[in-house]
Design a protein around this motif. Sequence first.
Motif, PDB file in Angstrom:
ATOM      1  N   THR A  86      16.974 -14.199  47.120  1.00  0.00           N
ATOM      2  CA  THR A  86      16.369 -14.443  45.818  1.00  0.00           C
ATOM      3  C   THR A  86      15.158 -15.344  46.026  1.00  0.00           C
ATOM      4  OG1 THR A  86      17.585 -16.467  45.346  1.00  0.00           O
ATOM      5  CG2 THR A  86      18.705 -14.387  44.813  1.00  0.00           C
ATOM      6  N   PRO A  87      14.332 -15.520  45.005  1.00  0.00           N
ATOM      7  CA  PRO A  87      13.185 -16.428  45.160  1.00  0.00           C
ATOM      8  C   PRO A  87      13.584 -17.864  45.500  1.00  0.00           C
ATOM      9  CG  PRO A  87      12.886 -15.040  43.234  1.00  0.00           C
ATOM     10  CD  PRO A  87      14.290 -14.810  43.736  1.00  0.00           C
ATOM     11  N   THR A  88      14.816 -18.254  45.188  1.00  0.00           N
ATOM     12  CA  THR A  88      15.269 -19.610  45.483  1.00  0.00           C
ATOM     13  C   THR A  88      15.860 -19.727  46.887  1.00  0.00           C
ATOM     14  OG1 THR A  88      17.451 -19.176  44.523  1.00  0.00           O
ATOM     15  CG2 THR A  88      15.747 -20.102  43.055  1.00  0.00           C
ATOM     16  N   GLY A  89      15.928 -18.617  47.622  1.00  0.00           N
ATOM     17  CA  GLY A  89      16.426 -18.647  48.989  1.00  0.00           C
ATOM     18  C   GLY A  89      17.889 -18.306  49.156  1.00  0.00           C
ATOM     19  N   LYS A  90      18.576 -18.053  48.057  1.00  0.00           N
ATOM     20  CA  LYS A  90      19.977 -17.641  48.169  1.00  0.00           C
ATOM     21  C   LYS A  90      20.032 -16.169  48.587  1.00  0.00           C
ATOM     22  CE  LYS A  90      22.379 -20.775  45.049  1.00  0.00           C
ATOM     23  NZ  LYS A  90      21.397 -21.788  44.801  1.00  0.00           N
ATOM     24  N   ARG A  92      16.939 -13.597  40.131  1.00  0.00           N
ATOM     25  CA  ARG A  92      15.685 -12.853  40.014  1.00  0.00           C
ATOM     26  C   ARG A  92      15.393 -12.192  41.354  1.00  0.00           C
ATOM     27  NH1 ARG A  92      12.037 -14.754  35.649  1.00  0.00           N
ATOM     28  NH2 ARG A  92      10.475 -13.621  36.816  1.00  0.00           N
ATOM     29  N   ILE A  93      14.708 -11.061  41.297  1.00  0.00           N
ATOM     30  CA  ILE A  93      14.345 -10.388  42.539  1.00  0.00           C
ATOM     31  C   ILE A  93      13.129 -11.077  43.149  1.00  0.00           C
ATOM     32  CG2 ILE A  93      12.812  -8.666  41.502  1.00  0.00           C
ATOM     33  CD1 ILE A  93      14.298  -6.642  43.462  1.00  0.00           C
ATOM     34  N   SER A  94      13.069 -11.105  44.441  1.00  0.00           N
ATOM     35  CA  SER A  94      11.948 -11.741  45.131  1.00  0.00           C
ATOM     36  C   SER A  94      10.919 -10.705  45.546  1.00  0.00           C
ATOM     37  CB  SER A  94      12.450 -12.477  46.380  1.00  0.00           C
ATOM     38  OG  SER A  94      12.891 -11.543  47.350  1.00  0.00           O
ATOM     39  N   ALA A  95       9.715 -11.169  45.769  1.00  0.00           N
ATOM     40  CA  ALA A  95       8.648 -10.292  46.261  1.00  0.00           C
ATOM     41  C   ALA A  95       9.048  -9.687  47.603  1.00  0.00           C
ATOM     42  CB  ALA A  95       7.342 -11.068  46.386  1.00  0.00           C
ATOM     43  N   GLU A  96       9.699 -10.468  48.439  1.00  0.00           N
ATOM     44  CA  GLU A  96      10.111  -9.984  49.750  1.00  0.00           C
ATOM     45  C   GLU A  96      11.090  -8.823  49.643  1.00  0.00           C
ATOM     46  OE1 GLU A  96      10.138 -13.220  48.822  1.00  0.00           O
ATOM     47  OE2 GLU A  96       8.550 -14.044  50.079  1.00  0.00           O
ATOM     48  N   MET A 122      11.788 -16.898  54.015  1.00  0.00           N
ATOM     49  CA  MET A 122      12.981 -16.111  54.229  1.00  0.00           C
ATOM     50  C   MET A 122      13.825 -16.752  55.331  1.00  0.00           C
ATOM     51  SD  MET A 122      11.360 -12.352  54.029  1.00  0.00           S
ATOM     52  CE  MET A 122      12.632 -11.285  53.566  1.00  0.00           C
ATOM     53  N   SER A 123      15.084 -16.515  55.289  1.00  0.00           N
ATOM     54  CA  SER A 123      15.959 -17.107  56.287  1.00  0.00           C
ATOM     55  C   SER A 123      15.921 -16.295  57.569  1.00  0.00           C
ATOM     56  CB  SER A 123      17.390 -17.178  55.749  1.00  0.00           C
ATOM     57  OG  SER A 123      17.959 -15.889  55.728  1.00  0.00           O
ATOM     58  N   ASP A 124      16.533 -16.844  58.609  1.00  0.00           N
ATOM     59  CA  ASP A 124      16.560 -16.172  59.892  1.00  0.00           C
ATOM     60  C   ASP A 124      17.408 -14.909  59.862  1.00  0.00           C
ATOM     61  OD1 ASP A 124      14.935 -18.097  60.942  1.00  0.00           O
ATOM     62  OD2 ASP A 124      16.589 -19.322  61.705  1.00  0.00           O
ATOM     63  N   ASP A 164      22.182 -20.003  39.066  1.00  0.00           N
ATOM     64  CA  ASP A 164      21.642 -19.927  37.714  1.00  0.00           C
ATOM     65  C   ASP A 164      20.678 -18.741  37.625  1.00  0.00           C
ATOM     66  OD1 ASP A 164      19.181 -20.774  38.771  1.00  0.00           O
ATOM     67  OD2 ASP A 164      19.513 -22.843  38.190  1.00  0.00           O
ATOM     68  N   ALA A 165      19.996 -18.623  36.515  1.00  0.00           N
ATOM     69  CA  ALA A 165      19.123 -17.463  36.276  1.00  0.00           C
ATOM     70  C   ALA A 165      18.053 -17.306  37.354  1.00  0.00           C
ATOM     71  CB  ALA A 165      18.480 -17.565  34.894  1.00  0.00           C
ATOM     72  N   ALA A 166      17.501 -18.401  37.836  1.00  0.00           N
ATOM     73  CA  ALA A 166      16.463 -18.320  38.870  1.00  0.00           C
ATOM     74  C   ALA A 166      17.000 -17.732  40.170  1.00  0.00           C
ATOM     75  CB  ALA A 166      15.873 -19.703  39.128  1.00  0.00           C
TER      76      ALA A 166
END
Length: 137
Positions: A23-27, A48-52, A1-3, A43-45
């Motif tokens: 998102t799971p990709t860090g965006k 997606r919702i992240s576990a965090e 996760m980011s700061d 894009d689609a990735a």
Amino acid sequence: MSDNNTDEPSEYPLGKNPDQVETPTGKTMSDVTLESLADGDVDAADIRISAETLEKQATVAESAGRSQMKQNFQRAAELTEIPDERILEIYNALRPSGAEKEKLLEIADELEEKYDAQINAELVREAAEVYETRGLY
């Protein structure tokens, strides 16, 4: 996760603080715009919702006294690590008469050992016991 993220969501809905949701990709939600989609930067990735994020939603649910919703978010957070195709296979196995007890117990072990999905593993084990009690195999 980011700061930008904190361990505790500051308010609900989480979308009110788009830099706290990744998102799971860090965006972050702020990064996911129609313009970024049109430019090919999303894009689609990226949507997606992240576990965090699901864990943050669980925290919000818990603070509102909604323990069942908290558990639902926690189960969903675990499922983000499992490939979609495998989730569908497990879903079909969980249907009454979808799999024998031994197969369900194997799935529970897989969830626990391969994906560290403890809550979901327990749910599958519970289903196996209930199906056996009710004669649904």
